[in-house]
Write an enzyme that holds these catalytic residues in place. Sequence first.
Site, PDB file in Angstrom:
ATOM      1  N   LEU A  90       0.817  -1.215   0.000  1.00  0.00           N
ATOM      2  CA  LEU A  90       0.000   0.000   0.000  1.00  0.00           C
ATOM      3  C   LEU A  90       0.852   1.266   0.000  1.00  0.00           C
ATOM      4  CD1 LEU A  90      -2.841  -1.034   2.484  1.00  0.00           C
ATOM      5  CD2 LEU A  90      -2.716  -1.358  -0.003  1.00  0.00           C
ATOM      6  N   GLY A 128      -1.645   6.420  -2.560  1.00  0.00           N
ATOM      7  CA  GLY A 128      -2.812   6.333  -3.452  1.00  0.00           C
ATOM      8  C   GLY A 128      -3.872   5.419  -2.853  1.00  0.00           C
ATOM      9  N   HIS A 129      -3.446   4.263  -2.351  1.00  0.00           N
ATOM     10  CA  HIS A 129      -4.396   3.359  -1.701  1.00  0.00           C
ATOM     11  C   HIS A 129      -5.015   4.023  -0.464  1.00  0.00           C
ATOM     12  CE1 HIS A 129      -1.507   0.264  -3.524  1.00  0.00           C
ATOM     13  NE2 HIS A 129      -2.651  -0.034  -4.099  1.00  0.00           N
ATOM     14  N   GLY A 184      -9.290   3.338  -8.198  1.00  0.00           N
ATOM     15  CA  GLY A 184      -8.519   4.461  -8.698  1.00  0.00           C
ATOM     16  C   GLY A 184      -8.690   4.658 -10.195  1.00  0.00           C
TER      17      GLY A 184
HETATM   18  P1  AMP Z   1      -3.522  -2.242  -6.928  1.00  0.00           P
HETATM   19  O1  AMP Z   1      -3.129  -2.585  -5.524  1.00  0.00           O
HETATM   20  O2  AMP Z   1      -2.415  -1.673  -7.735  1.00  0.00           O
HETATM   21  O3  AMP Z   1      -4.282  -3.348  -7.602  1.00  0.00           O
HETATM   22  O4  AMP Z   1      -4.544  -1.058  -6.790  1.00  0.00           O
HETATM   23  C1  AMP Z   1      -5.650  -1.119  -5.922  1.00  0.00           C
HETATM   24  C2  AMP Z   1      -6.519   0.098  -6.148  1.00  0.00           C
HETATM   25  O5  AMP Z   1      -5.746   1.259  -5.911  1.00  0.00           O
HETATM   26  C3  AMP Z   1      -7.049   0.202  -7.589  1.00  0.00           C
HETATM   27  O6  AMP Z   1      -8.368   0.703  -7.551  1.00  0.00           O
HETATM   28  C4  AMP Z   1      -6.110   1.196  -8.207  1.00  0.00           C
HETATM   29  O7  AMP Z   1      -6.668   1.903  -9.281  1.00  0.00           O
HETATM   30  C5  AMP Z   1      -5.859   2.115  -7.029  1.00  0.00           C
HETATM   31  N1  AMP Z   1      -4.631   2.881  -7.207  1.00  0.00           N
HETATM   32  C6  AMP Z   1      -3.370   2.407  -7.437  1.00  0.00           C
HETATM   33  N2  AMP Z   1      -2.507   3.428  -7.593  1.00  0.00           N
HETATM   34  C7  AMP Z   1      -3.229   4.571  -7.470  1.00  0.00           C
HETATM   35  C8  AMP Z   1      -2.922   5.959  -7.529  1.00  0.00           C
HETATM   36  N3  AMP Z   1      -1.695   6.399  -7.780  1.00  0.00           N
HETATM   37  N4  AMP Z   1      -3.939   6.840  -7.356  1.00  0.00           N
HETATM   38  C9  AMP Z   1      -5.204   6.436  -7.125  1.00  0.00           C
HETATM   39  N5  AMP Z   1      -5.564   5.139  -7.043  1.00  0.00           N
HETATM   40  C10 AMP Z   1      -4.591   4.224  -7.214  1.00  0.00           C
END
Ligand code: AMP
Length: 293
Positions: free
Chosen positions: A35, A38-39, A149
């Site tokens: 995490l 962004g998360h 995101g």
């Molecule tokens: P992930 O762990 O990469 O699968 O992402 C989990 C959630 O976090 C997904 O909805 C992504 O779109 C969101 N996410 C990842 N990076 C960012 C970011 N930089 N800004 C906003 N949301 C993000």
Amino acid sequence: MPLELCRTASEFRAACDRVRASGRRLGLVPTMGALHAGHVALVTEARRRADDAAVTIFVNPTQFGPTEDFAKYPRTLESDLAKCEAAGAALVFAPEAGEMYPAGERTRVRVEGLTAHFCGRSRPGHFEGVTTIVAKLFAVAGACTAVFGRKDYQQLKVIQRMTRDLLLPVEVVGFPTVREPDGLALSSRNAYLSADDRARALVLSRSLGAAVRRFDAGERAAGALRLPVQEALCAVGLAPDYVTLGDSETLEPIGDDAEVGDRALLALAVRVGGARLIDNVVLGEDAAPGASP
Ligand code: AMP
């Protein structure tokens, strides 16, 4: 309230049911862990839109291709739990793979059309893995508001479509991309970047920012919006998987000879050193990301 960690689907289902039974709305943030800020912003948004936030942490094997980074994807559960607690999450669901894919499983969820282009073209089977796991997570969590995101813009649109098509009791909302001060979109995969790669990766947000400025100055020729982004990536020695302009709802690509309307998605994917990075802007909607070149 201390953070509650659930390891099985039945524990997580019972915990989500308890939230609703006490008259509280559930917010859900599905993640693969490692995490970052962004998360955390998604958790804050889930708490703003609902009462109690649940974070799921699962590195989903079915969304990785055979040559992709499933084995080396960062797994940092202890620090993830601390971040969830600090962000005020009530629940974390961190299952083992066998819990989400029971022995003998034979079921996949596939969304047509929206998955044909952008990352769907360069990562065959990826979205089928994503929609399968998110459908399972929604089935376990039940009625909630789920926050995704816009950094994974295609994923957001595919999940919204799936949720409508399967009549799932989930409101799926998007949240803007969280970036470093210099414009780089936060990503768990940024951990793979060397210092040189990190510097080169700035071309992603900068070239998209320049496209936003051209659009906002009145440019509507698709090629004049898209091609300079591709050229900027190539100029620093990168070979993009794709740089594509498309309809921001149907995700149908827009050819270079066409004109764009009031809104268009401009998205790219490119390998920078050891990391495959993605970024996007919705022209006509998003401000130019990051610092000016
Ligand atoms: P992930 O762990 O990469 O699968 O992402 C989990 C959630 O976090 C997904 O909805 C992504 O779109 C969101 N996410 C990842 N990076 C960012 C970011 N930089 N800004 C906003 N949301 C993000």
